[in-house]
Design an enzyme around this catalytic site. Structure first.
Site, mmCIF file in Angstrom:
data_model
loop_
_atom_site.group_PDB
_atom_site.id
_atom_site.type_symbol
_atom_site.label_atom_id
_atom_site.label_comp_id
_atom_site.label_asym_id
_atom_site.label_seq_id
_atom_site.Cartn_x
_atom_site.Cartn_y
_atom_site.Cartn_z
ATOM 1 N N SER A 32 -2.977 -7.810 3.270
ATOM 2 C CA SER A 32 -3.233 -7.576 4.690
ATOM 3 C C SER A 32 -3.520 -8.885 5.417
ATOM 4 O O SER A 32 -3.086 -9.082 6.551
ATOM 5 C CB SER A 32 -4.399 -6.600 4.863
ATOM 6 O OG SER A 32 -4.057 -5.330 4.358
ATOM 7 N N ARG B 145 -1.829 -6.752 -7.824
ATOM 8 C CA ARG B 145 -0.678 -7.588 -7.484
ATOM 9 C C ARG B 145 -0.456 -8.667 -8.521
ATOM 10 O O ARG B 145 0.666 -9.053 -8.799
ATOM 11 C CB ARG B 145 -0.889 -8.247 -6.118
ATOM 12 C CG ARG B 145 -0.894 -7.269 -4.965
ATOM 13 C CD ARG B 145 -1.356 -7.948 -3.722
ATOM 14 N NE ARG B 145 -2.747 -8.374 -3.924
ATOM 15 C CZ ARG B 145 -3.567 -8.735 -2.958
ATOM 16 N NH1 ARG B 145 -3.155 -8.767 -1.722
ATOM 17 N NH2 ARG B 145 -4.810 -9.089 -3.222
ATOM 18 N N HIS C 228 0.840 -1.204 0.000
ATOM 19 C CA HIS C 228 0.000 0.000 0.000
ATOM 20 C C HIS C 228 0.875 1.255 0.000
ATOM 21 O O HIS C 228 0.609 2.207 -0.743
ATOM 22 C CB HIS C 228 -0.901 0.044 1.246
ATOM 23 C CG HIS C 228 -1.912 -1.039 1.340
ATOM 24 N ND1 HIS C 228 -2.075 -1.790 2.487
ATOM 25 C CD2 HIS C 228 -2.831 -1.501 0.453
ATOM 26 C CE1 HIS C 228 -3.058 -2.660 2.302
ATOM 27 N NE2 HIS C 228 -3.523 -2.513 1.067
ATOM 28 N N LYS D 225 -17.571 -6.548 8.434
ATOM 29 C CA LYS D 225 -16.298 -7.245 8.657
ATOM 30 C C LYS D 225 -15.835 -7.024 10.090
ATOM 31 O O LYS D 225 -16.196 -6.061 10.735
ATOM 32 C CB LYS D 225 -15.225 -6.733 7.693
ATOM 33 C CG LYS D 225 -15.423 -7.193 6.269
ATOM 34 C CD LYS D 225 -14.226 -6.832 5.431
ATOM 35 C CE LYS D 225 -14.386 -7.368 4.017
ATOM 36 N NZ LYS D 225 -13.242 -7.030 3.185
#
Length: 163
Positions: free
Chosen positions: A127, A89, A16, A40
């Protein structure tokens, strides 16, 4: 130009950070928008994530950190963003990100999404992976900014402390 970089950032990774640093050079202003998603169960509260990001980006000009709930396009409008920035990614990220870009474009046809490839050295980072490594006491100081590593180690009572 003002770029909106939305995400949960739970936690902020060096991937990030790489994107934020490069975007600040390319676009001038970057709004890092931390999503507060009540569905979440994050490791860190929105306030903690904002503190981590502000601390980690303090050396950068033109970076602003905000929180938001709801639609990304509404956050972009609220902060006068010219574009939405998303990192890729691997090809596996592209399908999902393209679907989001098309959805956002259908909601606001003036808002572009710009994809930036993650630097090779950070392409493995997520993450979720960082939290898993930290949970089991693995070294994470090469994966996240120092303050984030300290917070993760405190959270998981890890024996490993970054140098």
């Amino acid at each position: 130009m003002r770029a909106l970089y939305p995400g949960s950032f739970d936690p902020l990774t060096n991937g990030h950070m790489d994107l934020i640093e490069r975007a600040a050079v390319l676009f001038g202003d970057v709004i890092v928008a931390v999503l507060g998603n009540p569905s979440k169960k994050p490791a860190f509260s929105v306030e903690e994530r904002i503190r981590q990001i502000r601390s980690s980006t303090a050396h950068l000009q033109g970076v602003e950190v905000v929180s938001f709930d709801g639609l990304t396009v509404n956050c972009a409008k609220e902060h006068s963003a010219d574009l939405i920035l998303r990192g890729l990614r691997a090809m596996s990220d592209f399908e999902y990100e393209l679907q989001l870009a098309h959805t956002n474009r259908s909601l606001d046809d003036t808002l572009e999404t710009v994809f930036m490839a993650t630097s090779t050295q950070h392409s493995f980072l997520s993450s979720s992976v960082v939290k898993e490594v930290a949970r089991f006491g693995g070294a994470i100081d090469h994966m996240v900014p120092k303050e984030v590593a300290l917070d993760l180690n405190r959270l998981f009572n890890s024996a490993f402390l970054p140098h």
